[in-house]
Scaffold this motif. Structure first.
Motif, PDB file in Angstrom:
ATOM      1  N   PHE A 162       0.824  -1.097   0.007  1.00 20.73           N
ATOM      2  CA  PHE A 162       0.062  -0.039   0.091  1.00 20.73           C
ATOM      3  C   PHE A 162       1.003   1.066   0.229  1.00 20.73           C
ATOM      4  N   LYS A 163       0.454   2.180  -0.709  1.00 20.81           N
ATOM      5  CA  LYS A 163       1.170   3.342  -0.731  1.00 20.81           C
ATOM      6  C   LYS A 163       0.313   4.721  -1.166  1.00 20.81           C
ATOM      7  N   SER A 164       0.575   5.833  -0.883  1.00 27.10           N
ATOM      8  CA  SER A 164      -0.085   6.865  -1.395  1.00 27.10           C
ATOM      9  C   SER A 164       0.884   8.270  -1.075  1.00 27.10           C
ATOM     10  N   ASP A 165       0.373   9.373  -1.665  1.00 27.41           N
ATOM     11  CA  ASP A 165       1.159  10.654  -1.625  1.00 27.41           C
ATOM     12  C   ASP A 165       1.016  11.386  -0.221  1.00 27.41           C
ATOM     13  N   LYS A 166      -0.220  11.198   0.204  1.00 24.22           N
ATOM     14  CA  LYS A 166      -0.536  11.635   1.840  1.00 24.22           C
ATOM     15  C   LYS A 166      -1.559  10.990   2.174  1.00 24.22           C
ATOM     16  N   SER A 167      -1.594  11.207   3.441  1.00 27.91           N
ATOM     17  CA  SER A 167      -2.722  10.401   4.538  1.00 27.91           C
ATOM     18  C   SER A 167      -3.045  11.265   5.499  1.00 27.91           C
ATOM     19  N   LYS A 168      -4.329  11.278   5.997  1.00 27.41           N
ATOM     20  CA  LYS A 168      -4.845  12.038   6.917  1.00 27.41           C
ATOM     21  C   LYS A 168      -5.861  11.215   7.975  1.00 27.41           C
ATOM     22  N   LYS A 169      -5.574  11.265   9.253  1.00 23.08           N
ATOM     23  CA  LYS A 169      -6.294  10.377  10.117  1.00 23.08           C
ATOM     24  C   LYS A 169      -7.719  11.207  10.645  1.00 23.08           C
ATOM     25  N   ASN A 170      -8.784  10.842  10.475  1.00 23.29           N
ATOM     26  CA  ASN A 170     -10.005  11.301  10.780  1.00 23.29           C
ATOM     27  C   ASN A 170     -10.253  10.681  12.340  1.00 23.29           C
ATOM     28  N   VAL A 171     -10.169  11.223  13.575  1.00 24.24           N
ATOM     29  CA  VAL A 171     -10.124  10.755  14.707  1.00 24.24           C
ATOM     30  C   VAL A 171     -11.807  10.742  15.030  1.00 24.24           C
ATOM     31  N   GLU A 172     -12.559  11.256  14.716  1.00 26.04           N
ATOM     32  CA  GLU A 172     -13.912  11.555  15.084  1.00 26.04           C
ATOM     33  C   GLU A 172     -14.638  10.133  14.499  1.00 26.04           C
ATOM     34  N   GLU A 173     -14.364  10.117  13.128  1.00 23.61           N
ATOM     35  CA  GLU A 173     -14.864   9.129  12.355  1.00 23.61           C
ATOM     36  C   GLU A 173     -14.132   7.742  12.614  1.00 23.61           C
ATOM     37  N   LYS A 174     -12.963   7.803  12.966  1.00 24.04           N
ATOM     38  CA  LYS A 174     -12.162   6.584  12.896  1.00 24.04           C
ATOM     39  C   LYS A 174     -11.901   6.152  11.871  1.00 24.04           C
ATOM     40  N   THR A 175     -11.544   6.940  10.925  1.00 18.58           N
ATOM     41  CA  THR A 175     -11.114   6.566   9.339  1.00 18.58           C
ATOM     42  C   THR A 175      -9.814   7.195   9.159  1.00 18.58           C
ATOM     43  N   GLU A 188      -3.880   0.622  -8.991  1.00 17.11           N
ATOM     44  CA  GLU A 188      -3.015   1.896  -8.687  1.00 17.11           C
ATOM     45  C   GLU A 188      -3.482   3.310  -9.116  1.00 17.11           C
ATOM     46  N   ASN A 189      -3.153   4.222  -8.938  1.00 16.54           N
ATOM     47  CA  ASN A 189      -3.279   5.495  -9.291  1.00 16.54           C
ATOM     48  C   ASN A 189      -4.762   6.012  -8.816  1.00 16.54           C
ATOM     49  N   ALA A 190      -5.198   5.547  -7.855  1.00 12.62           N
ATOM     50  CA  ALA A 190      -6.627   5.996  -7.237  1.00 12.62           C
ATOM     51  C   ALA A 190      -6.312   7.250  -6.632  1.00 12.62           C
ATOM     52  N   GLU A 191      -7.437   8.061  -7.183  1.00 13.92           N
ATOM     53  CA  GLU A 191      -7.600   9.373  -6.301  1.00 13.92           C
ATOM     54  C   GLU A 191      -7.662   9.590  -4.972  1.00 13.92           C
ATOM     55  N   LYS A 192      -8.355   8.615  -4.292  1.00 11.20           N
ATOM     56  CA  LYS A 192      -8.621   8.861  -2.837  1.00 11.20           C
ATOM     57  C   LYS A 192      -9.147   7.407  -2.427  1.00 11.20           C
ATOM     58  N   VAL A 193      -8.764   6.945  -1.391  1.00 11.83           N
ATOM     59  CA  VAL A 193      -9.203   5.665  -0.663  1.00 11.83           C
ATOM     60  C   VAL A 193      -9.285   5.942   0.784  1.00 11.83           C
ATOM     61  N   ILE A 194     -10.591   5.863   1.451  1.00  8.69           N
ATOM     62  CA  ILE A 194     -10.900   5.828   2.760  1.00  8.69           C
ATOM     63  C   ILE A 194     -11.148   4.470   3.517  1.00  8.69           C
TER      64      ILE A 194
END
Length: 116
Positions: free
Chosen positions: A33-46, A63-69
């Motif tokens: 798994f790899k991505s350019d950036k990641s962000k953790k949403n603590v409230e939604e636990k995602t 590959e090359n997906a725009e976004k993954v949650i």
């Protein structure tokens, strides 16, 4: 009678020793798994991954997906606009039929299911 008891005891001993010393087959699951950036949403636990997201495991690859949650509570990856999406193995595949979600794929790794 004593001979029958001795033979039965030896047979039972061999039977039980086979079960206790047998090794359980362990499967090592590969996961990339790899991505350019990641962000953790603590409230939604995602966790939200953005930019050139790539994933490969034993069931799917893309590959090359725009976004993954990633939602660990539900065991799902919601994948937006992936390129070269491949289903390698799955217990179930579903299609919702909604046109507005045509580029969104939901992969549930707990159930090993894919929903388009």
């Amino acid at each position: 009678m004593k001979k029958l008891f001795t033979i039965s005891s030896i047979f039972m001993l061999l039977l039980f020793s086979q079960n206790t010393t047998a090794q359980e087959k362990q499967t090592i699951k590969s996961f990339t798994f790899k991505s350019d950036k990641s962000k953790k949403n603590v409230e939604e636990k995602t966790t939200i991954y953005e930019g050139n997201v790539m994933m490969k495991d034993e069931n799917i690859s893309f590959e090359n997906a725009e976004k993954v949650i990633y939602d660990p509570e539900n065991g799902t990856y919601t994948i937006y606009h992936p390129k070269n999406f491949k289903i390698l193995a799955a217990k179930s595949v579903h299609k919702t039929g909604k046109r507005e979600d045509s580029h969104v794929i939901i992969y549930n790794y707990k159930e090993e299911s894919v929903t388009f």
